[in-house]
Design an enzyme around this catalytic site. Structure first.
Site, PDB file in Angstrom:
ATOM      1  CB  CYS A  31      -0.867   0.027   1.235  1.00 52.66           C
ATOM      2  SG  CYS A  31      -1.784  -1.475   1.426  1.00 52.66           S
ATOM      3  CE1 TYR A 172      -2.876 -10.046   0.655  1.00 51.45           C
ATOM      4  CE2 TYR A 172      -4.691  -8.499   0.487  1.00 51.45           C
ATOM      5  CZ  TYR A 172      -3.511  -8.903   1.085  1.00 51.45           C
ATOM      6  OH  TYR A 172      -2.974  -8.168   2.107  1.00 51.45           O
ATOM      7  CG  HIS A 175      -0.741  -8.967   4.738  1.00 53.24           C
ATOM      8  ND1 HIS A 175      -0.597  -8.955   3.376  1.00 53.24           N
ATOM      9  CD2 HIS A 175       0.479  -9.193   5.242  1.00 53.24           C
ATOM     10  CE1 HIS A 175       0.673  -9.155   3.073  1.00 53.24           C
ATOM     11  NE2 HIS A 175       1.343  -9.305   4.192  1.00 53.24           N
ATOM     12  CG  ASP A 267       4.226 -10.066   5.880  1.00 54.32           C
ATOM     13  OD1 ASP A 267       5.053 -10.990   5.911  1.00 54.32           O
ATOM     14  OD2 ASP A 267       3.869  -9.516   4.833  1.00 54.32           O
TER      15      ASP A 267
END
Ligand code: ADP
Ligand code: SF4
Length: 697
Positions: A31, A172, A175, A267
């Site tokens: 991001c 995806y 996260h 992460d």
């Protein structure tokens, strides 16, 4: 200079399904706080990575459908064909440099409150949404028909992504984002149908989405799967053993596996809590269960570590988000055998704070990050010098050093004077504290660069006075003299000075000088970023009993934006530090301070041996005042300007200090009109004006 043969393996191409990555440098999706709002800025950022040698450059998560969006956070969207031109800009820019473009399609389901679309979020079960802000919104358990819809939406998004020119298309589930992860995790999947219960059932949606995507676009596009392999909460959540079991079943299904830890904070661990390669214990072993390439991250900045990951069969591709932000030219520098020129990520997560605060990405090490399009700043190139000849910089902290480096790069003659025996300012001081050693890279990178420049002279142990400046006769004087922590409690809670007993008071500056208190230490944190928590830990390690008092509800509250807050709080509590949230400190009637509850006003005297105030800072601006007093001598001394930068101008983050130094260097000799917005900005195209009288009929 040519490639060191030891690193050749990093430049070997690798087939990923129907496409081929030109090398092993893989910028994983990340991001950037720009997304659909600051499109050209976001495109330029990706283009720079490709120019810098990242063989694969991916987007951030791209929302596939309006029924799942994560407002207020700003990501990309691929809701309908109107989004394609924006996405096509990314692929054409990335292809310009011969790199592959990847897109991370995302359906966040239970992870987004849908505040923009006002749709009811859809998840595996009827549960509250999983947002940072505990929004009062629940997701509805998806019916079979909802699942069929989701599969269709994902397929359509994949086809749009293909038409936008992407080479790699993601499914995806990592996260904490991405519906497949929520379905796989027992915690969130309470279903009793064929999508719940056994691992096979919980992974069914993931398998279907991968198969659908392969079928839709797999002829020309690689289909990648980004998957979280451990929620780090034991058997109640996704864990390594069950994911290894899943891999032995579906290991060859996608064209590429992108392995991560399930939660973003683990992460993207900061260097305070995880070193380079910290994910290896979790991702190790998966590659052996698949014939398909595997990419993973670990804040890799050392080419030796990268090679080691490949040679030992942990990873095939070196994934990076933060190292590619701190140095978009990292691969090129390795290729050209310029390892010492790599601007290594320090693991501070200021970059993440951009996304978390919905503002364009910024980076402590790389002041051009996010400014590539806005200000046309290139991370490696800078305009040659203007008519001025020389600049004197007083203060060799991050602001002064970056200013010297960038002015030197432009070709000015620069003198950098630092009163201490070493450069680095606050970076040298703070990096001595627990967990912050990597922050020294801010200093070390700049020191190395400056050393290579004949036109930059550095003087250490040189405290500069106003008289020295007049005598030195430099055209431009930059005051990068930093700031001092306050001793009077003024910050956010107290706006008027408090008189605490002087013998009890310590500030961070005292502690940097090895003046560490002893006995019972009350640390009052009204700063709220990392330092209060770090100093509490430091004092504890030195044998003190520590009570951390803060008006906030939690310790180091701003670190929620660097993904550290919960880890910090857990850590402090586990090391035996007592935390008193919702309290402020005021001088007591006798010799000890009182702590007061901010809501009830209830007060208690806290007997202590020291009161450490982590509150606000005062800019070191006395040199400027001294110079003002002799302004009539400036002409004779040849001084044209005196400018404060960094903390000496307004105390802030290290990132802001570096940026401030860089900006000064970029703007020297430029004609700037203060009435004109100094950066590019993109305005939303407005829809044609309707006829308001009939609009609602
Ligand atoms: P910033 O974050 O803005 O770079 P720092 O506090 O990290 O600020 O660095 C400021 C540096 O300036 C410190 O290393 C300090 O020793 C140095 N400094 C302050 N006053 C003077 C001075 N009068 N002469 C030379 N160096 C100075
Ligand atoms: Fe690394 Fe910090 Fe830059 Fe992020 S902001 S890339 S963590 S140096």
């Amino acid at each position: 200079m040519s490639l060191d043969e030891r690193y050749r393996i990093l430049f070997e191409p690798l087939k990923i399904g129907p496409v081929t990555a030109p090398n092993r440098f893989y910028q994983v999706p990340h991001c950037n706080g720009m997304g659909y709002r600051d499109v050209s800025g976001m495109v330029a950022l990706r283009a720079i990575k490709a120019e810098g040698g990242w063989g694969t450059v991916c987007t951030e998560q791209v929302e596939i459908h309006y029924t799942s969006e994560i407002t207020p956070f700003i990501e990309l969207r691929i809701w309908d064909d109107r989004d394609v031109p924006v996405l096509a800009r990314i692929t054409s820019a990335v292809h310009e440099y011969g790199s592959l473009a990847g897109i991370e399609l995302a359906y966040n389901g239970i992870n987004g409150p849908n505040f923009y679309s006002r749709e009811v979020p859809l998840g595996p079960s009827d549960l509250p949404t999983l947002t940072f802000t505990n929004d009062p919104v629940q997701a509805r358990a998806m019916t079979k028909s909802d699942i069929a819809d989701l599969r269709r939406w994902h397929r359509k998004a994949a086809l749009r992504a293909k038409s936008a020119g992407f080479d790699i298309i993601y499914v995806y589930g990592a996260h904490g984002f991405g519906a497949p992860q929520h379905f796989i995790s027992r915690r969130f999947n309470h279903r009793t149908d064929e999508y719940g219960g056994s691992l096979k059932n919980r992974a069914r949606l993931l398998v279907e989405l991968i198969e659908d995507t392969k079928e839709a676009v797999g002829d020309t596009c690689a289909v990648a799967c980004r998957i979280g392999v451990d929620e780090l909460i034991g058997k109640e959540g996704i864990h390594r053993e069950e994911m290894l079991e899943l891999f032995s079943e579906i290991g060859d299904l996608p064209d590429l596996w992108d392995l991560t830890l399930c939660n973003w904070e683990y992460d993207s661990r900061t260097s305070r809590f995880g070193e380079e390669g910290h994910e290896e214990p979790f991702v190790n072993g998966f590659k052996q269960l698949t014939k398909k390439p595997v990419v993973g991250v670990g804040r890799f900045t050392s080419p030796d570590t990268m090679v080691y990951q490949i040679r030992r069969g942990i990873l095939d591709l070196i994934g990076a988000a933060r190292p590619s932000i701190a140095d978009p030219f990292l691969p090129k520098k390795i290729f050209e055998d310029r390892i010492d020129d790599i601007r290594e990520c320090i693991g501070c997560n200021i970059c993440v704070s951009g996304d978390m605060t919905m503002s364009p990405i910024r980076c402590t090490q790389n002041p051009t990050m996010g400014e590539e399009w806005r200000r046309r700043w290139h991370p490696e190139k800078i305009k040659s010098k203007g008519p001025s000849k020389n600049v004197l910089i007083v203060g060799g902290g991050p602001a002064g050093m970056e200013c010297a480096r960038a002015l030197g790069q432009r070709g000015y003659h620069v003198t950098l004077a630092e009163k201490n025996k070493e450069l680095g300012g606050r970076v040298s001081q703070e990096s001595q504290l627990p967990g912050l050693a990597e922050w020294n890279r801010v200093r070390d990178y700049r020191m190395w660069q400056i050393r290579q420049m004949d036109n930059v002279e550095t003087f250490l142990a040189s405290e500069v006075t106003a008289d020295d400046i007049l005598e030195y006769s430099s055209e431009h004087v930059v005051l990068a003299t930093g700031s001092k922590w306050r001793r009077d409690g003024v910050s956010r809670y107290h706006l008027f000075p408090q008189t605490f007993p002087e013998n009890l008071i310590f500030t961070p500056d005292d502690i940097y000088e090895d003046n560490v208190p002893s006995g019972h230490v009350v640390l009052y944190d009204d700063d709220h970023f990392y330092l209060g928590g770090v100093l509490a830990e430091h004092c504890k390690k030195k044998g003190c009993e520590v009570t951390l008092v803060t008006p906030a509800a939690v310790v180091s509250s701003w670190t929620v934006h660097t993904l550290e807050q919960e880890i910090i709080q857990e850590n402090l509590l586990n090391t035996g530090i007592k935390i008193m949230p919702h309290h402020f400190v005021r001088p007591g009637k006798k010799k000890f301070p009182e702590v007061v509850h901010i809501y009830t006003g209830e007060s208690t005297v806290l007997t202590c041996d020291a009161l450490v105030l982590v509150t606000a800072r005062i800019p070191n601006a006395s040199l400027e005042s001294e110079l003002e007093k002799v302004r009539n001598s400036w002409d004779e001394a040849g001084i044209k300007s005196v400018t404060r930068i960094g903390d000496a101008n307004a105390p802030s983050t290290i990132a802001a200090a570096v940026y401030s130094g860089h900006r000064y260097a970029r703007e020297l000799d430029e004609e700037l009109d203060p009435d004109i917005v100094p950066f590019n900005r993109e305005l939303t195209q407005i829809a044609p004006e309707p006829d308001w009288k009939t609009f609602w009929e």
